[in-house]
Motif scaffolding. Structure first.
Motif, PDB file in Angstrom:
ATOM      1  N   UNK A  38     -52.864  51.259 -42.922  1.00 16.52           N
ATOM      2  CA  UNK A  38     -53.631  50.738 -41.795  1.00 16.52           C
ATOM      3  C   UNK A  38     -52.917  51.049 -40.486  1.00 16.52           C
ATOM      4  N   UNK A  39     -53.701  51.060 -39.416  1.00 15.11           N
ATOM      5  CA  UNK A  39     -53.134  51.290 -38.097  1.00 15.11           C
ATOM      6  C   UNK A  39     -52.085  50.210 -37.798  1.00 15.11           C
ATOM      7  N   UNK A  40     -50.913  50.669 -37.322  1.00 18.72           N
ATOM      8  CA  UNK A  40     -49.838  49.740 -36.960  1.00 18.72           C
ATOM      9  C   UNK A  40     -48.935  49.342 -38.115  1.00 18.72           C
ATOM     10  N   UNK A  41     -49.264  49.739 -39.307  1.00 18.15           N
ATOM     11  CA  UNK A  41     -48.462  49.395 -40.484  1.00 18.15           C
ATOM     12  C   UNK A  41     -47.153  50.179 -40.465  1.00 18.15           C
ATOM     13  N   UNK A  42     -46.070  49.498 -40.784  1.00 19.95           N
ATOM     14  CA  UNK A  42     -44.764  50.174 -40.860  1.00 19.95           C
ATOM     15  C   UNK A  42     -44.739  51.059 -42.098  1.00 19.95           C
ATOM     16  N   UNK A  43     -44.271  52.289 -41.895  1.00 20.57           N
ATOM     17  CA  UNK A  43     -44.187  53.234 -43.003  1.00 20.57           C
ATOM     18  C   UNK A  43     -42.738  53.458 -43.425  1.00 20.57           C
ATOM     19  N   UNK A  44     -41.879  53.564 -42.419  1.00 21.01           N
ATOM     20  CA  UNK A  44     -40.452  53.841 -42.650  1.00 21.01           C
ATOM     21  C   UNK A  44     -39.630  52.997 -41.689  1.00 21.01           C
ATOM     22  N   UNK A  45     -38.386  52.835 -42.025  1.00 23.56           N
ATOM     23  CA  UNK A  45     -37.440  52.199 -41.103  1.00 23.56           C
ATOM     24  C   UNK A  45     -36.303  53.186 -40.878  1.00 23.56           C
ATOM     25  N   UNK A  46     -35.978  53.411 -39.623  1.00 21.95           N
ATOM     26  CA  UNK A  46     -34.901  54.339 -39.264  1.00 21.95           C
ATOM     27  C   UNK A  46     -33.685  53.520 -38.855  1.00 21.95           C
ATOM     28  N   UNK A  47     -32.519  53.937 -39.314  1.00 25.40           N
ATOM     29  CA  UNK A  47     -31.259  53.256 -38.992  1.00 25.40           C
ATOM     30  C   UNK A  47     -31.112  53.109 -37.482  1.00 25.40           C
ATOM     31  N   UNK A  48     -30.924  51.892 -37.026  1.00 25.92           N
ATOM     32  CA  UNK A  48     -30.849  51.622 -35.594  1.00 25.92           C
ATOM     33  C   UNK A  48     -29.445  51.494 -35.039  1.00 25.92           C
ATOM     34  N   UNK A  49     -28.424  51.845 -35.810  1.00 28.57           N
ATOM     35  CA  UNK A  49     -27.039  51.664 -35.371  1.00 28.57           C
ATOM     36  C   UNK A  49     -26.761  52.363 -34.043  1.00 28.57           C
ATOM     37  N   UNK A  50     -27.139  53.637 -33.959  1.00 24.09           N
ATOM     38  CA  UNK A  50     -26.883  54.388 -32.717  1.00 24.09           C
ATOM     39  C   UNK A  50     -27.631  53.794 -31.539  1.00 24.09           C
TER      40      UNK A  50
END
Length: 94
Positions: free
Chosen positions: A26-38
């Protein structure tokens, strides 16, 4: 069924995958999470820079009345001193 090519707005390592290939989403659904450390480090650096700039601005605001006073005083003194100084220079060159 519609298909779309996906591109991340930022680069980084994928730390979580929420959907499988070919899944209906669906629109707006999270598909992936990217490492946010940087990115978190960059945010912290930006916050520290902002704090330093704010401290510098606060100091400038505190001393501005003193600087303004002395600039006004100096200008007033210059008006009274410039004429005698010019006259002194003229006398030396005669």
């Amino acid at each position: 069924m519609n298909e779309a090519d996906l591109f991340a707005e930022v680069s980084g390592y994928i730390t979580k995958i929420y959907v499988s290939d070919g899944a209906v989403v669906s629109k707006g659904q999270a598909l992936y999470e990217i490492d946010g450390t940087r990115y978190n480090a960059a945010v912290q650096q930006a916050k520290a820079s902002l704090q330093i700039a704010q401290t510098d601005l606060d100091r400038q605001k505190e001393i501005w009345p003193v600087i303004k006073y002395w600039l006004t005083k100096t200008r007033s003194l210059n008006r009274f001193m410039i004429m005698p100084y010019q006259m002194l220079l003229l006398r030396k060159h005669r």
